[in-house]
Write a protein that holds these residues in place. Structure first.
Motif, mmCIF file in Angstrom:
data_model
loop_
_atom_site.group_PDB
_atom_site.id
_atom_site.type_symbol
_atom_site.label_atom_id
_atom_site.label_comp_id
_atom_site.label_asym_id
_atom_site.label_seq_id
_atom_site.Cartn_x
_atom_site.Cartn_y
_atom_site.Cartn_z
ATOM 1 N N ASP A 65 0.814 -1.210 0.000
ATOM 2 C CA ASP A 65 0.000 0.000 0.000
ATOM 3 C C ASP A 65 0.855 1.270 0.000
ATOM 4 O OD1 ASP A 65 -2.322 -1.434 -0.034
ATOM 5 O OD2 ASP A 65 -2.639 -1.351 2.140
ATOM 6 N N ILE A 66 1.972 1.246 0.722
ATOM 7 C CA ILE A 66 2.759 2.475 0.832
ATOM 8 C C ILE A 66 3.994 2.501 -0.063
ATOM 9 C CG2 ILE A 66 2.017 2.743 3.224
ATOM 10 C CD1 ILE A 66 4.815 1.976 4.104
ATOM 11 N N ALA A 67 4.447 1.313 -0.503
ATOM 12 C CA ALA A 67 5.688 1.279 -1.292
ATOM 13 C C ALA A 67 5.503 0.715 -2.692
ATOM 14 C CB ALA A 67 6.748 0.463 -0.549
ATOM 15 N N GLY A 68 4.331 0.209 -3.004
ATOM 16 C CA GLY A 68 4.099 -0.326 -4.342
ATOM 17 C C GLY A 68 4.975 -1.531 -4.628
ATOM 18 N N LEU A 225 8.049 1.451 11.447
ATOM 19 C CA LEU A 225 8.944 2.583 11.220
ATOM 20 C C LEU A 225 10.034 2.210 10.236
ATOM 21 C CD1 LEU A 225 9.364 4.174 14.775
ATOM 22 C CD2 LEU A 225 8.153 5.126 12.805
ATOM 23 N N THR A 226 10.535 0.995 10.337
ATOM 24 C CA THR A 226 11.526 0.516 9.362
ATOM 25 C C THR A 226 10.932 0.534 7.963
ATOM 26 O OG1 THR A 226 12.653 -0.898 10.984
ATOM 27 C CG2 THR A 226 12.932 -1.454 8.666
ATOM 28 N N MET A 227 9.695 0.086 7.848
ATOM 29 C CA MET A 227 9.020 0.098 6.554
ATOM 30 C C MET A 227 8.866 1.519 6.018
ATOM 31 S SD MET A 227 5.112 -1.109 5.604
ATOM 32 C CE MET A 227 5.331 -2.739 6.301
ATOM 33 N N ALA A 228 8.426 2.425 6.875
ATOM 34 C CA ALA A 228 8.194 3.806 6.446
ATOM 35 C C ALA A 228 9.495 4.487 6.028
ATOM 36 C CB ALA A 228 7.538 4.591 7.576
ATOM 37 N N PHE A 229 10.543 4.343 6.826
ATOM 38 C CA PHE A 229 11.813 4.994 6.519
ATOM 39 C C PHE A 229 12.444 4.428 5.243
ATOM 40 C CE2 PHE A 229 12.231 5.894 11.305
ATOM 41 C CZ PHE A 229 11.644 7.149 11.145
ATOM 42 N N THR A 230 12.344 3.120 5.066
ATOM 43 C CA THR A 230 12.897 2.506 3.857
ATOM 44 C C THR A 230 12.126 2.953 2.629
ATOM 45 O OG1 THR A 230 13.521 0.559 5.169
ATOM 46 C CG2 THR A 230 13.573 0.332 2.786
ATOM 47 N N THR A 231 10.817 3.074 2.769
ATOM 48 C CA THR A 231 9.987 3.537 1.656
ATOM 49 C C THR A 231 10.382 4.953 1.243
ATOM 50 O OG1 THR A 231 8.117 2.178 2.368
ATOM 51 C CG2 THR A 231 7.630 4.033 0.913
ATOM 52 N N VAL A 232 10.562 5.831 2.205
ATOM 53 C CA VAL A 232 10.934 7.212 1.917
ATOM 54 C C VAL A 232 12.303 7.281 1.232
ATOM 55 C CG1 VAL A 232 11.562 9.436 2.963
ATOM 56 C CG2 VAL A 232 9.532 8.205 3.750
ATOM 57 N N LEU A 233 13.244 6.525 1.756
ATOM 58 C CA LEU A 233 14.607 6.582 1.207
ATOM 59 C C LEU A 233 14.737 5.938 -0.157
ATOM 60 C CD1 LEU A 233 16.785 5.892 4.391
ATOM 61 C CD2 LEU A 233 16.704 8.005 3.045
ATOM 62 N N THR A 234 13.823 5.062 -0.527
ATOM 63 C CA THR A 234 13.900 4.413 -1.833
ATOM 64 C C THR A 234 13.067 5.143 -2.885
ATOM 65 O OG1 THR A 234 12.170 2.864 -1.112
ATOM 66 C CG2 THR A 234 14.464 2.112 -0.972
ATOM 67 N N GLU A 235 12.516 6.296 -2.524
ATOM 68 C CA GLU A 235 11.845 7.137 -3.514
ATOM 69 C C GLU A 235 12.870 8.064 -4.164
ATOM 70 O OE1 GLU A 235 8.842 9.176 -1.349
ATOM 71 O OE2 GLU A 235 7.412 7.500 -1.437
ATOM 72 N N LYS A 236 12.873 8.119 -5.454
ATOM 73 C CA LYS A 236 13.849 8.951 -6.162
ATOM 74 C C LYS A 236 13.550 10.424 -5.941
ATOM 75 C CE LYS A 236 15.357 5.807 -9.816
ATOM 76 N NZ LYS A 236 15.591 5.647 -11.252
#
Length: 238
Positions: A65-68, A225-236
């Motif tokens: 849902d948040i990272a596709g 939180l690990t999921m959220a932070f990783t999602t943010v950092l893997t967005e170009k």
């Protein structure tokens, strides 16, 4: 209860504490469950397989849902953190867990009754800090791998708009180091404080139920939180 774990003995010069011992037990439990589920895998799943599939499906759906499409490499880490921390938090509620005492020349100065042979791993700041380091470094590794080194560095070092973005980048870079503290102390603080509360309260069963709830929540918070932070950092970045 001391804030630092108690050394039970040394192995090849390495101090083995009661939290290290229980960490190994947690690892054995997880590996045993994985092997058992793998051996008993069926299209008509039993309770154990159902429970694990429910956990995995939940985190995969949340990551999707948040990272596709990035969920494929994010959720395995998230599930691993959740399961390990959950068991590490709840293992201390096994009856008699902390009542078994151990005597050695390392522990003799603490009490004439010895020290606890077992102690919840997440009540040891060393372990929670190690989990935080793995979580943060893993998120940065995937950021470089999936966005490229240029996009990754551009997140922190940019001189657009007269250096304003450079200042913003420095703040964001510092926030990454703050994660080490926030991740480790949040988990450690809640579990250690719960252990202290259980040792002094007369309402043991009420506090035990509450601390079990806290243990589940803290495992979920760390994982999400690990999921959220990783999602943010893997967005170009653009």
């Amino acid at each position: 209860m001391n804030i630092s774990p108690d050394i039970l003995f040394t192995a090849a010069g390495f101090p083995v504490t009661n939290t290290v011992l229980v960490t190994l037990i947690v690892d054995i439990i997880i590996i045993s469950v994985i092997l058992a589920v793998n051996r008993l895998m069926s299209v008509s799943p039993g309770k154990l397989q159902n429970a694990l599939e429910l956990v995995i499906d939940y985190f995969y759906s949340a990551a999707k849902d948040i990272a596709g499409n990035r969920a494929s490499f994010i959720y395995p880490w998230v599930v691993s953190f959740f399961i390990f921390i959950l068991i590490a938090n709840l293992i201390e509620f096994i009856p008699g867990f902390e009542s078994i005492r151990f005597f050695s020349h390392y522990a003799s100065g603490h009490s004439e009754h010895g020290v606890s042979l077992f102690r919840a791993p997440t009540s040891d700041l060393n372990l929670t800090l190690a989990l935080a380091v793995v979580s943060v470094i893993m998120s940065h590794y995937y950021s470089i791998k999936y966005t490229g080194i240029k996009s990754y560095l551009g997140r922190f070092f940019s001189f657009r708009m007269f250096g304003i973005f450079f200042l913003v980048g420095m703040i964001e870079l510092m926030s990454e180091f703050v994660k080490f503290v926030s991740f480790s102390f949040r988990l450690f603080g809640n579990i250690f404080a719960g252990d202290i509360a259980l040792s002094v309260t007369k309402y043991f069963f009420v506090m035990s139920a509450f601390e079990m709830f806290v243990g589940v929540v803290q495992a979920l918070v760390f994982a999400m939180l690990t999921m959220a932070f990783t999602t943010v950092l893997t967005e170009k970045t653009h």
